[in-house]
Design a protein around this motif. Sequence first.
Motif, PDB file in Angstrom:
ATOM      1  N   UNK A 107      -3.686   0.879   7.069  1.00 54.31           N
ATOM      2  CA  UNK A 107      -2.559   0.759   6.135  1.00 54.31           C
ATOM      3  C   UNK A 107      -1.266   0.477   6.891  1.00 54.31           C
ATOM      4  N   UNK A 108      -0.418  -0.345   6.259  1.00 51.43           N
ATOM      5  CA  UNK A 108       0.891  -0.639   6.818  1.00 51.43           C
ATOM      6  C   UNK A 108       0.894  -1.667   7.931  1.00 51.43           C
ATOM      7  N   UNK A 109      -0.267  -2.303   8.187  1.00 51.46           N
ATOM      8  CA  UNK A 109      -0.339  -3.259   9.291  1.00 51.46           C
ATOM      9  C   UNK A 109      -0.319  -4.709   8.798  1.00 51.46           C
ATOM     10  N   UNK A 110       0.034  -4.914   7.533  1.00 55.12           N
ATOM     11  CA  UNK A 110      -0.021  -6.248   6.951  1.00 55.12           C
ATOM     12  C   UNK A 110       0.857  -7.269   7.640  1.00 55.12           C
ATOM     13  N   UNK A 145       0.812  -1.219   0.000  1.00 54.81           N
ATOM     14  CA  UNK A 145       0.000   0.000   0.000  1.00 54.81           C
ATOM     15  C   UNK A 145       0.846   1.269   0.000  1.00 54.81           C
ATOM     16  N   UNK A 146       2.155   1.134   0.273  1.00 56.71           N
ATOM     17  CA  UNK A 146       3.056   2.290   0.281  1.00 56.71           C
ATOM     18  C   UNK A 146       4.379   1.884  -0.359  1.00 56.71           C
ATOM     19  N   UNK A 147       4.541   2.112  -1.670  1.00 58.45           N
ATOM     20  CA  UNK A 147       5.764   1.693  -2.369  1.00 58.45           C
ATOM     21  C   UNK A 147       7.034   2.289  -1.777  1.00 58.45           C
ATOM     22  N   UNK A 148       6.918   3.421  -1.085  1.00 53.46           N
ATOM     23  CA  UNK A 148       8.094   4.073  -0.506  1.00 53.46           C
ATOM     24  C   UNK A 148       8.211   3.810   0.990  1.00 53.46           C
ATOM     25  N   UNK A 183      -0.192  -4.077   3.418  1.00 49.32           N
ATOM     26  CA  UNK A 183      -1.510  -4.040   4.057  1.00 49.32           C
ATOM     27  C   UNK A 183      -2.285  -5.291   3.664  1.00 49.32           C
ATOM     28  N   UNK A 184      -3.371  -5.536   4.391  1.00 46.98           N
ATOM     29  CA  UNK A 184      -4.302  -6.608   4.037  1.00 46.98           C
ATOM     30  C   UNK A 184      -5.680  -6.004   3.830  1.00 46.98           C
ATOM     31  N   UNK A 185      -6.375  -6.549   2.838  1.00 51.07           N
ATOM     32  CA  UNK A 185      -7.689  -6.021   2.486  1.00 51.07           C
ATOM     33  C   UNK A 185      -8.630  -7.182   2.189  1.00 51.07           C
ATOM     34  N   UNK A 186      -9.917  -6.973   2.477  1.00 51.94           N
ATOM     35  CA  UNK A 186     -10.947  -7.980   2.226  1.00 51.94           C
ATOM     36  C   UNK A 186     -11.474  -7.814   0.806  1.00 51.94           C
ATOM     37  N   UNK A 187     -11.385  -8.894   0.029  1.00 44.67           N
ATOM     38  CA  UNK A 187     -11.787  -8.857  -1.386  1.00 44.67           C
ATOM     39  C   UNK A 187     -12.892  -9.885  -1.630  1.00 44.67           C
ATOM     40  N   UNK A 188     -14.115  -9.448  -1.872  1.00 43.48           N
ATOM     41  CA  UNK A 188     -15.152 -10.397  -2.291  1.00 43.48           C
ATOM     42  C   UNK A 188     -14.766 -11.003  -3.641  1.00 43.48           C
TER      43      UNK A 188
END
Length: 413
Positions: free
Chosen positions: A255-258, A196-199, A207-212
């Motif tokens: 964000x950043x908690x992956x 989520x943050x290339x830099x 990060x982790x995200x929920x994707x249906x």
Amino acid sequence: MNFELSEKQRAMRDRVKAFMEREVRPRQDDFHAQVAEGDRWDALPLIDELKDKARSEGLWNLFMPPWDGDDPSDDGFEFEGEQLTNLEYALCAEEMGRVEWASEVFNCSAPDTGNMEVLLRYGSREQKEQWLAPLMRGEIRSAFLMTEPDIASSDATNISCSILRDGNEYVVDGRKWWSTGAGDPRCKLAIVMGKSDPEGSRHGSQSMILVPLDAEGVTKERMLTVYGYDHAPHGHAEFTLEKVRLPASNILLGEGRGFEIAQGRLGPGRIHHCMRTIGVAEEALEAMCRRLTSRSAFGKPIYKHSVWEERVAHARIEIEMCRLLCLKAADVMDRAGNKAAKTEIAMIKVQAPSMALTIIDDAIQAHGGAGVSQDTFLAGAWASLRTLRLADGPDEVHARTIARHEFGKYLEG
């Protein structure tokens, strides 16, 4: 150390064992017959039938707590769970592991177990209502999308799938594979790890995200095989995620908690695999001994040939050692937390699959041609367990953790 099982530990193990003997083992032929009928990727009526029985007997979500949401007055939002400790669950998971497909009967199969724990620990109220509740009721299945085909995924900082903020949405782009469970038509949700943050910092850019899985831009490219086995109706898929737009509320924890989430998820998940692996090894040893005591060669029963005495003896020794190490890891996790048990988890994660693969290989040898055919469970079990030397981190990564801990005892500062 106290090696005596408590009354609860023994009772839960025996309840699971009795259910396995009474309801699961006698239905193995039915399971394989249903898989072979019609579409191999259809959900099986047998599993739903046995799920209802397990749930009615209180053998359901053994690793999860009972929970009625944040608001005790909200009686429409309830989860059933036994909230076993890691040590208690280890004994039950070993029994489940004796039949490859049995864990789902108790709603205790991967990757749903890890995903449910993630949602319970890190999910928002809304995320729990939408996804955790139906998972804990056994109505849907889920997948975990972390590994990628174009990078060395043993180092998760290499992950290139992007999860980028665009106003009130996140846009996900990337390729993922070995998405276990995604072949099941009930698989509705994927937890996706991406950058989520290339830099950002090495461990703070993911990060982790929920994707249906029915979201626009999600494409299931193909189902992968393991040494030729497709593991229907569960399976392992490769996905393309192309400009998948999701509400910002789908992000997990922030964000950043992956990596934080991954460590919380993978610790228990790794040891759950090892618990079940010990059950598989016991099944293989039993099959080997039954074969060796029922056949003769060169004028005497095969079991009286010294080479088999040595192999069986080593098998029993290895199983007992692995079980003790697995129970120790579970106990440390319960008493001191997953982080304190890092080395124990790494040790059993390396040793359990290696132990089981050797025993299964010997059992195949004892069965001769039958051992490599579809007439026994052994060839399929070997192929499945071989993946555990890669899944949740390859052996080499866990060996590195063990070695660094050991070297740390002797390095100043």
